[in-house]
Design an enzyme around this catalytic site. Structure first.
Site, PDB file in Angstrom:
ATOM      1  N   ARG A  48       0.819  -1.217   0.000  1.00  0.00           N
ATOM      2  CA  ARG A  48       0.000   0.000   0.000  1.00  0.00           C
ATOM      3  C   ARG A  48       0.852   1.267   0.000  1.00  0.00           C
ATOM      4  NH1 ARG A  48      -5.121  -1.918   3.764  1.00  0.00           N
ATOM      5  NH2 ARG A  48      -5.206  -4.006   2.879  1.00  0.00           N
TER       6      ARG A  48
ATOM      7  N   HIS B 150      19.074  -7.309  32.002  1.00  0.00           N
ATOM      8  CA  HIS B 150      17.901  -8.171  32.161  1.00  0.00           C
ATOM      9  C   HIS B 150      17.215  -7.867  33.498  1.00  0.00           C
ATOM     10  CE1 HIS B 150      15.383 -11.715  31.503  1.00  0.00           C
ATOM     11  NE2 HIS B 150      15.546 -11.957  32.787  1.00  0.00           N
TER      12      HIS B 150
ATOM     13  N   HIS C 178      -1.967  22.441  31.929  1.00  0.00           N
ATOM     14  CA  HIS C 178      -3.053  21.738  31.242  1.00  0.00           C
ATOM     15  C   HIS C 178      -2.677  21.242  29.844  1.00  0.00           C
ATOM     16  CE1 HIS C 178      -7.188  20.609  30.481  1.00  0.00           C
ATOM     17  NE2 HIS C 178      -7.058  21.157  29.281  1.00  0.00           N
TER      18      HIS C 178
ATOM     19  N   PHE D 293     -11.007  -8.519  10.163  1.00  0.00           N
ATOM     20  CA  PHE D 293      -9.935  -9.509   9.987  1.00  0.00           C
ATOM     21  C   PHE D 293      -9.080  -9.605  11.253  1.00  0.00           C
ATOM     22  CE2 PHE D 293      -5.615 -10.744   8.607  1.00  0.00           C
ATOM     23  CZ  PHE D 293      -5.930 -12.027   8.170  1.00  0.00           C
TER      24      PHE D 293
ATOM     25  N   HIS E  10      -2.200  12.382  31.604  1.00  0.00           N
ATOM     26  CA  HIS E  10      -2.189  11.560  32.812  1.00  0.00           C
ATOM     27  C   HIS E  10      -1.931  10.116  32.426  1.00  0.00           C
ATOM     28  CE1 HIS E  10      -6.290  11.201  31.241  1.00  0.00           C
ATOM     29  NE2 HIS E  10      -6.380  10.050  31.869  1.00  0.00           N
TER      30      HIS E  10
ATOM     31  N   CYS F  50      -6.393  20.091  36.803  1.00  0.00           N
ATOM     32  CA  CYS F  50      -5.631  21.339  36.876  1.00  0.00           C
ATOM     33  C   CYS F  50      -5.465  21.812  38.327  1.00  0.00           C
ATOM     34  CB  CYS F  50      -6.346  22.418  36.066  1.00  0.00           C
ATOM     35  SG  CYS F  50      -5.799  22.490  34.342  1.00  0.00           S
TER      36      CYS F  50
ATOM     37  N   SER G 291     -10.275  10.340  28.107  1.00  0.00           N
ATOM     38  CA  SER G 291     -11.513  11.111  28.204  1.00  0.00           C
ATOM     39  C   SER G 291     -11.221  12.542  28.659  1.00  0.00           C
ATOM     40  CB  SER G 291     -12.490  10.423  29.150  1.00  0.00           C
ATOM     41  OG  SER G 291     -11.855  10.117  30.362  1.00  0.00           O
TER      42      SER G 291
HETATM   43 ZN   LIG Z   1      -6.081  20.523  33.164  1.00  0.00          ZN
HETATM   44 ZN   LIG Z   2      16.361 -10.373  29.170  1.00  0.00          ZN
END
Ligand SMILES: [Zn+2]
Ligand SMILES: [Zn+2]
Ligand SMILES: [Zn+2]
Length: 316
Positions: free
Chosen positions: A21, A229, A103, A293, A156, A44, A151
């Protein structure tokens, strides 16, 4: 290049890289976000009493810069109801971490020092949740932008603990054991070592590796993997945490500046108790829709090769 069916490093998860594509990173550039509607923001400064009782805060010059409180509409709860013996309660903690008071600033606008501090706050909350024996896992995740499920537009992060290990994490932990039996090594240690020497490398320093995974599920998917690790954020040294913060800054700045700050989800896969899962962060910009799919086959069609995504993210 032809379309390819690719398998994840250790999961039995397949994607079709549909390069036929011919999508380029710039094709995913979106229009700037619409103006805010001017509603009162609970996150806020000045509106602190509108959130549930604060759990913790980090202050600078007498003002909070990071703030943690329970989600007002939690998905899980530690409050027990009487007489529901047969049901498995959705037991757990659901918390919000607000990473900065401004904000309209997002994580990409914060200093590396602040992001590093935020990472240690995530870890404190995860450790606190896991100290409850009924908690089996705690997922730290971020939804950025409405299309990614946020939302509220004030940046956050959420942490939800669950009384079970989520299926994906369990599959990863089990796949690690199978891989270790076959190869005698950790799949993520092997993956980062291979990827930093190839076309999917984004960035590395002494402590951290960033690359676009071979079987990327979405255009611009990227992973951050500590080179050591380690299992959890709490295992990171100050220097390693600083490196991880630098990696966040790089990826999120590139998305902000190169693609007009698209929606994304990111999450931390920490090790479930008793397993040997190598800590990693998965960042998935929401630049495609998973449809019939994908849902029916769990094979995902990704219209951009991760090799092109790596080029987009790479620092100049
Ligand atoms: Zn805010
Ligand atoms: Zn590892
Ligand atoms: Zn993972």
């Amino acid at each position: 290049m032809e379309n390819e069916l690719r398998k994840d490093y250790f999961l039995d998860r397949r994607v079709i890289i549909a390069v036929g594509r011919g999508k380029r990173p710039s094709d995913f550039k979106r229009d700037p976000a619409p103006e805010e509607d001017g509603k009162t923001c609970f996150f806020c400064p000045g509106n602190e009493e509108m959130t549930p009782a604060e759990i913790s805060r980090v202050e600078e010059d007498g003002h909070w810069v990071i703030r943690v409180f329970p989600n007002k509409y939690p998905a899980v709860t530690t409050e027990e109801e009487e007489g529901s013996d047969e049901l498995m309660p959705a037991y757990g903690y659901h918390e919000i971490v607000v990473e900065n008071p401004a904000h309209s600033k997002s994580v990409s606008d914060l200093s590396i020092e602040r992001i590093s501090h935020v990472l240690s706050v995530y870890n404190e909350r995860v450790e606190h949740m896991l100290s409850d024996p009924r908690v089996r896992y705690a997922l730290v995740f971020k939804n950025h932008g409405r299309k990614a499920g946020a939302s509220l537009s004030h940046t956050h992060t959420q942490i939800i603990s669950t009384p079970v290990v989520p299926r994906l994490v369990k599959e990863e932990a089990e796949a690690v054991e199978r891989y270790k039996t076959l190869n005698g090594s950790c799949p993520l240690c092997d993956a980062w070592k291979k990827e930093v020497g190839g076309p999917r490398k984004v960035w590395e320093d002494y402590h951290m590796a960033v690359f676009t995974p071979y079987a990327s599920r979405s255009p611009m998917e990227a992973w951050i993997v500590p080179k050591r690790h380690v299992h959890d954020l709490g295992d990171l040294s100050d220097e390693e945490r600083h490196s991880m913060a630098s990696a966040f800054k790089l990826l999120l700045e590139k998305l902000r500046d190169g693609l007009n700050d698209p929606p994304y989800n990111l999450y931390f896969h920490v090790n479930p108790r008793g397993a040997d899962l190598h800590l990693h962060v998965e960042l998935l910009p929401r630049l495609s829709n998973w449809a019939g799919f994908e849902l029916g086959s769990e094979i995902i069609i990704n219209t951009m090769a991760p090799e092109d995504a790596a080029e987009f993210y790479r620092p100049e």
